[in-house]
Design a protein around this motif. Structure first.
Motif, PDB file in Angstrom:
ATOM      1  N   LYS A 270       0.830  -1.207   0.000  1.00  0.00           N
ATOM      2  CA  LYS A 270       0.000   0.000   0.000  1.00  0.00           C
ATOM      3  C   LYS A 270       0.864   1.257   0.000  1.00  0.00           C
ATOM      4  N   LEU A 271       0.459   2.218  -0.813  1.00  0.00           N
ATOM      5  CA  LEU A 271       1.151   3.508  -0.917  1.00  0.00           C
ATOM      6  C   LEU A 271       0.294   4.574  -0.260  1.00  0.00           C
ATOM      7  N   TYR A 272       0.910   5.376   0.608  1.00  0.00           N
ATOM      8  CA  TYR A 272       0.191   6.398   1.352  1.00  0.00           C
ATOM      9  C   TYR A 272       0.660   7.795   0.938  1.00  0.00           C
ATOM     10  N   SER A 273      -0.223   8.754   1.093  1.00  0.00           N
ATOM     11  CA  SER A 273       0.118  10.124   0.716  1.00  0.00           C
ATOM     12  C   SER A 273       1.220  10.665   1.626  1.00  0.00           C
ATOM     13  N   PRO A 274       2.288  11.203   1.052  1.00  0.00           N
ATOM     14  CA  PRO A 274       3.389  11.737   1.861  1.00  0.00           C
ATOM     15  C   PRO A 274       3.139  13.157   2.377  1.00  0.00           C
ATOM     16  N   CYS A 275       1.985  13.735   2.034  1.00  0.00           N
ATOM     17  CA  CYS A 275       1.680  15.102   2.472  1.00  0.00           C
ATOM     18  C   CYS A 275       0.189  15.361   2.333  1.00  0.00           C
ATOM     19  N   HIS A 276      -0.254  16.472   2.851  1.00  0.00           N
ATOM     20  CA  HIS A 276      -1.608  16.947   2.592  1.00  0.00           C
ATOM     21  C   HIS A 276      -1.540  17.751   1.288  1.00  0.00           C
ATOM     22  N   GLY A 277      -2.342  17.355   0.305  1.00  0.00           N
ATOM     23  CA  GLY A 277      -2.236  18.038  -0.977  1.00  0.00           C
ATOM     24  C   GLY A 277      -3.362  17.688  -1.925  1.00  0.00           C
ATOM     25  N   ARG A 278      -3.136  18.014  -3.189  1.00  0.00           N
ATOM     26  CA  ARG A 278      -4.160  17.824  -4.224  1.00  0.00           C
ATOM     27  C   ARG A 278      -3.597  16.972  -5.357  1.00  0.00           C
ATOM     28  N   ILE A 279      -4.392  16.029  -5.815  1.00  0.00           N
ATOM     29  CA  ILE A 279      -3.987  15.176  -6.928  1.00  0.00           C
ATOM     30  C   ILE A 279      -4.040  15.982  -8.228  1.00  0.00           C
ATOM     31  N   LEU A 280      -2.921  15.993  -8.957  1.00  0.00           N
ATOM     32  CA  LEU A 280      -2.863  16.711 -10.231  1.00  0.00           C
ATOM     33  C   LEU A 280      -3.108  15.786 -11.422  1.00  0.00           C
ATOM     34  N   GLU A 281      -2.446  14.629 -11.418  1.00  0.00           N
ATOM     35  CA  GLU A 281      -2.568  13.699 -12.544  1.00  0.00           C
ATOM     36  C   GLU A 281      -2.557  12.266 -12.018  1.00  0.00           C
ATOM     37  N   VAL A 282      -3.206  11.381 -12.759  1.00  0.00           N
ATOM     38  CA  VAL A 282      -3.115   9.952 -12.477  1.00  0.00           C
ATOM     39  C   VAL A 282      -3.175   9.184 -13.797  1.00  0.00           C
ATOM     40  N   ARG A 283      -2.605   8.001 -13.775  1.00  0.00           N
ATOM     41  CA  ARG A 283      -2.829   7.014 -14.835  1.00  0.00           C
ATOM     42  C   ARG A 283      -2.922   5.664 -14.149  1.00  0.00           C
ATOM     43  N   ASP A 284      -3.926   4.876 -14.515  1.00  0.00           N
ATOM     44  CA  ASP A 284      -4.236   3.685 -13.729  1.00  0.00           C
ATOM     45  C   ASP A 284      -4.541   2.461 -14.586  1.00  0.00           C
ATOM     46  N   SER A 285      -4.357   2.567 -15.910  1.00  0.00           N
ATOM     47  CA  SER A 285      -4.894   1.541 -16.803  1.00  0.00           C
ATOM     48  C   SER A 285      -3.859   0.575 -17.364  1.00  0.00           C
ATOM     49  N   LEU A 286      -2.588   0.848 -17.166  1.00  0.00           N
ATOM     50  CA  LEU A 286      -1.558   0.008 -17.792  1.00  0.00           C
ATOM     51  C   LEU A 286      -1.367  -1.288 -17.014  1.00  0.00           C
ATOM     52  N   PRO A 287      -1.067  -2.387 -17.718  1.00  0.00           N
ATOM     53  CA  PRO A 287      -0.879  -3.671 -17.029  1.00  0.00           C
ATOM     54  C   PRO A 287       0.440  -3.722 -16.269  1.00  0.00           C
ATOM     55  N   ASP A 288       0.509  -4.619 -15.307  1.00  0.00           N
ATOM     56  CA  ASP A 288       1.763  -4.883 -14.593  1.00  0.00           C
ATOM     57  C   ASP A 288       2.574  -5.881 -15.406  1.00  0.00           C
ATOM     58  N   ASN A 289       3.802  -5.486 -15.756  1.00  0.00           N
ATOM     59  CA  ASN A 289       4.631  -6.313 -16.627  1.00  0.00           C
ATOM     60  C   ASN A 289       5.205  -7.501 -15.872  1.00  0.00           C
ATOM     61  N   PRO A 290       5.403  -8.635 -16.554  1.00  0.00           N
ATOM     62  CA  PRO A 290       6.145  -9.736 -15.934  1.00  0.00           C
ATOM     63  C   PRO A 290       7.564  -9.277 -15.615  1.00  0.00           C
ATOM     64  N   PRO A 291       8.199  -9.843 -14.609  1.00  0.00           N
ATOM     65  CA  PRO A 291       9.581  -9.446 -14.281  1.00  0.00           C
ATOM     66  C   PRO A 291      10.499  -9.551 -15.494  1.00  0.00           C
TER      67      PRO A 291
END
Length: 298
Positions: A188-209
């Motif tokens: 799990k990744l947590y926010s390192p500060c209080h702030g506002r989300i500017l951009e995201v990308r969430d659709s790409l697959p996880d590559n095999p090693p």
């Protein structure tokens, strides 16, 4: 070739350490000058591997084993030469050019490695974004010897972080064949500060090693606007991001999970900061991190 890189990274510090110890042990019937120069040369190599070697591929704790082995090898070589050479200690007629060259070369490399722990210029201090475990800096610091891939890519202030198991390894074997073998995958990744989300990308697959997606360097990512600058967190797990552009998040709020999307061989967190569009050094809870830094969170 990329599939074999983790094996090469794992072998490199162990192989170079072994060659260095053998180089010291092979010395026979020499003077104090030659022996001392060889010890200094070998010591400088071991120091460099200790500071800048990628130990997470085998075991972080193995670096300390080689320090002990070096100390034992120095003692063994001293008594071995002293017994075999009754004139041990008399100045030599020849100058140990090879040892002097090696010592000077690795002295420069060691200085660069040490300097990477003390960044100069503007720094952004944020909360470490991972919890519950021992985390290891795979690449970091502003030097080519501690952060080679980022320096070559033009951003020497970026940091790559993995998670270690109790044996000091980032995964179950060398090299892992499945993503689930990596300690940090799905973390799990947590926010390192209080702030506002500017951009995201969430659709790409996880590559095999070992199969990077070079067309999408960051993979899935979040750009977070903090009061002190913007933070990019990349190579996130597909469809794990829990906040969208424009959303306000609080420090410590869960944002996503670590994956293996984008131009990456293995799961890790890539994190970097910018201020006014320029790369900026990062500190975590007041600490500057470089390669082989450990961060423990409970």
């Amino acid at each position: 070739m990329s599939e074999n890189l983790p094996i090469l990274f794992g072998i490199y510090p162990v192989f170079l350490s072994g060659i260095t110890l053998a180089w010291l042990l092979c010395l026979q019937r020499c003077s104090w000058t030659i022996w001392g120069a060889r010890v200094l040369a070998c010591g400088s190599i071991i120091a460099f591997i200790f500071m800048a070697g990628p130990w997470a591929f085998t075991s972080y704790y193995l670096r300390y084993v080689f320090l002990v082995l070096f100390a034992l090898t120095v003692v063994l070589s001293y008594f071995r030469i002293e017994r075999s050479n009754p004139h041990f200690g008399i100045c030599a007629d020849r100058i140990p050019i090879a040892s002097i060259f090696v010592f000077l070369l690795f002295a420069v490399l060691n200085a660069l490695a040490l300097k990477s722990y003390y960044p100069s210029g503007r720094t952004i201090d944020i909360t470490f974004p991972l919890r519950s475990g021992t985390y290891y800096v795979l690449q970091g610091g502003g030097s080519i010897v501690t952060n080679p891939f980022h320096v070559l890519a033009g951003n020497k202030k970026a940091i790559d972080i993995v998670k270690l198991n109790p044996l000091g390894n980032q995964a179950e074997n060398i090299p892992p064949r499945v993503l689930s073998a990596y300690q940090i995958f799905g973390e799990k990744l947590y926010s390192p500060c209080h702030g506002r989300i500017l951009e995201v990308r969430d659709s790409l697959p996880d590559n095999p090693p070992g199969h990077p997606d070079t067309k999408h360097p960051e993979g899935n990512y979040i750009v977070l606007q903090c009061p002190m600058g913007n933070i990019l967190m990349a190579h996130l797990k597909r469809e794990s991001i829990m906040a969208g552009p424009g959303q306000i998040v609080t420090e410590g709020q869960q944002l996503a999970e670590i994956g293996n999307s984008g131009n990456t061989l293995e799961p890790h967190l890539h994190i970097e900061a910018t201020k006014d569009g320029k790369p900026t050094w990062l500190r975590f809870n007041g600490l500057s991190l470089s390669v082989n830094s450990l961060i423990t969170r409970k």
